[in-house]
Design a protein around this motif. Structure first.
Motif, PDB file in Angstrom:
ATOM      1  N   LEU A   1       0.734  -0.947  -0.078  1.00 13.18           N
ATOM      2  CA  LEU A   1      -0.088  -0.007  -0.040  1.00 13.18           C
ATOM      3  C   LEU A   1       0.803   1.169  -0.112  1.00 13.18           C
ATOM      4  N   LEU A   2       2.087   1.205   0.787  1.00 15.07           N
ATOM      5  CA  LEU A   2       2.775   2.302   0.834  1.00 15.07           C
ATOM      6  C   LEU A   2       3.630   2.609  -0.037  1.00 15.07           C
ATOM      7  N   ASP A   3       3.951   1.573  -1.176  1.00 13.56           N
ATOM      8  CA  ASP A   3       4.684   1.741  -2.055  1.00 13.56           C
ATOM      9  C   ASP A   3       4.314   2.582  -3.310  1.00 13.56           C
ATOM     10  N   GLN A   4       4.208   3.707  -3.092  1.00 12.85           N
ATOM     11  CA  GLN A   4       4.066   4.851  -3.968  1.00 12.85           C
ATOM     12  C   GLN A   4       4.598   6.437  -3.435  1.00 12.85           C
ATOM     13  N   GLN A   5       5.114   7.015  -4.572  1.00 12.82           N
ATOM     14  CA  GLN A   5       5.860   8.157  -4.161  1.00 12.82           C
ATOM     15  C   GLN A   5       6.990   8.048  -3.387  1.00 12.82           C
ATOM     16  N   VAL A   6       7.586   7.147  -2.837  1.00 10.80           N
ATOM     17  CA  VAL A   6       8.671   6.717  -2.168  1.00 10.80           C
ATOM     18  C   VAL A   6       9.363   5.631  -2.815  1.00 10.80           C
ATOM     19  N   PRO A   7      10.749   5.402  -2.313  1.00  9.16           N
ATOM     20  CA  PRO A   7      11.623   4.298  -2.916  1.00  9.16           C
ATOM     21  C   PRO A   7      10.842   3.117  -2.343  1.00  9.16           C
TER      22      PRO A   7
ATOM     23  N   ARG B   1      -4.741   5.852   5.057  1.00 10.67           N
ATOM     24  CA  ARG B   1      -4.871   4.858   4.299  1.00 10.67           C
ATOM     25  C   ARG B   1      -4.580   3.643   4.801  1.00 10.67           C
ATOM     26  N   VAL B   2      -3.826   3.441   5.766  1.00 15.63           N
ATOM     27  CA  VAL B   2      -3.191   2.142   6.349  1.00 15.63           C
ATOM     28  C   VAL B   2      -4.672   1.930   7.368  1.00 15.63           C
ATOM     29  N   GLN B   3      -4.953   2.908   7.997  1.00 13.03           N
ATOM     30  CA  GLN B   3      -5.982   2.883   9.057  1.00 13.03           C
ATOM     31  C   GLN B   3      -7.465   2.272   8.318  1.00 13.03           C
ATOM     32  N   THR B   4      -7.765   2.762   7.127  1.00 16.67           N
ATOM     33  CA  THR B   4      -8.716   2.647   6.438  1.00 16.67           C
ATOM     34  C   THR B   4      -8.606   0.876   5.965  1.00 16.67           C
TER      35      THR B   4
END
Length: 197
Positions: free
Chosen positions: A29-35, A88-91
């Motif tokens: 989920l977190l893999d966007q706009q960061v390495p 987003r993680v909480q949702t």
């Protein structure tokens, strides 16, 4: 076949991804706009800041939102956009609690068709078609989750021997190949857009 994950390129972070499917789902989920390595490092740091050795969907879903944002924003921030990504993680965790009784493995444990797996993933908050395809490929290529037709459901990411996404990262060399592929794709898209102008 299950292989030892090397997505964060950090032994401790990768060990959590290996043993905790929720951490893996959150990393994706977190893999966007960061390495990519930062995105997949973040779940282990989130667990550490929560004082846990794993992540729990119920705990995160019920966590005070402002406190969770603070956890995400504390340097080294867990994401470039800590406020929106904490939300987003909480949702996502709330959906896992509501739809899968808090057990993330239920999403894929009994799935027999690749398209059903994809449908379940794309229905998750924060998971669009591309992310759902990549995660389907990651489960098939590295976690041994291979329902009938999973490669087709994963689209181009399910093909063997390509270096297109996180699903193909198994070591620093493959990470470099995936990064080169993404840079080439970005350059081609930029060129195509310039040609239209």
């Amino acid at each position: 076949m299950t292989r030892t994950l090397a997505l964060a390129q950090d032994a401790e972070a990768d060990a959590l991804l290996d043993r905790d499917p929720l951490a893996l789902l959150i990393g994706m989920l977190l893999d966007q706009q960061v390495p990519m390595e930062h995105a997949f490092w973040a779940p282990s740091e989130l667990a550490r800041r929560l004082g846990r050795d794993h992540l729990d969907a119920r705990e995160i879903a019920g966590y005070d939102t402002d406190a969770l944002i603070t956890i995400f924003a504390t340097p080294r921030a867990l994401h470039r956009y800590p406020k929106s990504m904490a939300g987003r993680v909480q949702t996502l965790c709330a959906a896992i609690v509501e739809q899968y009784d808090g057990d993330v493995t239920t999403i894929w444990r009994d799935v027999v068709e690749g398209r059903e797996l994809y449908a379940r993933l794309v229905a998750l908050p924060g998971y669009g078609p591309q992310k759902a395809q990549i995660f389907t490929a990651l489960l098939g290529k590295q976690r041994g989750v291979t329902p009938t037709g999973w490669r087709e459901a994963a689209g181009g990411y399910g093909v063997d021997g390509v270096y297109k996404s996180v699903a193909d990262v198994v070591d620093p060399e493959s990470l470099g190949k995936v990064r080169a592929f993404k840079q080439a794709a970005k350059a081609a898209a930029k060129e195509a857009a310039a040609g239209k102008g």
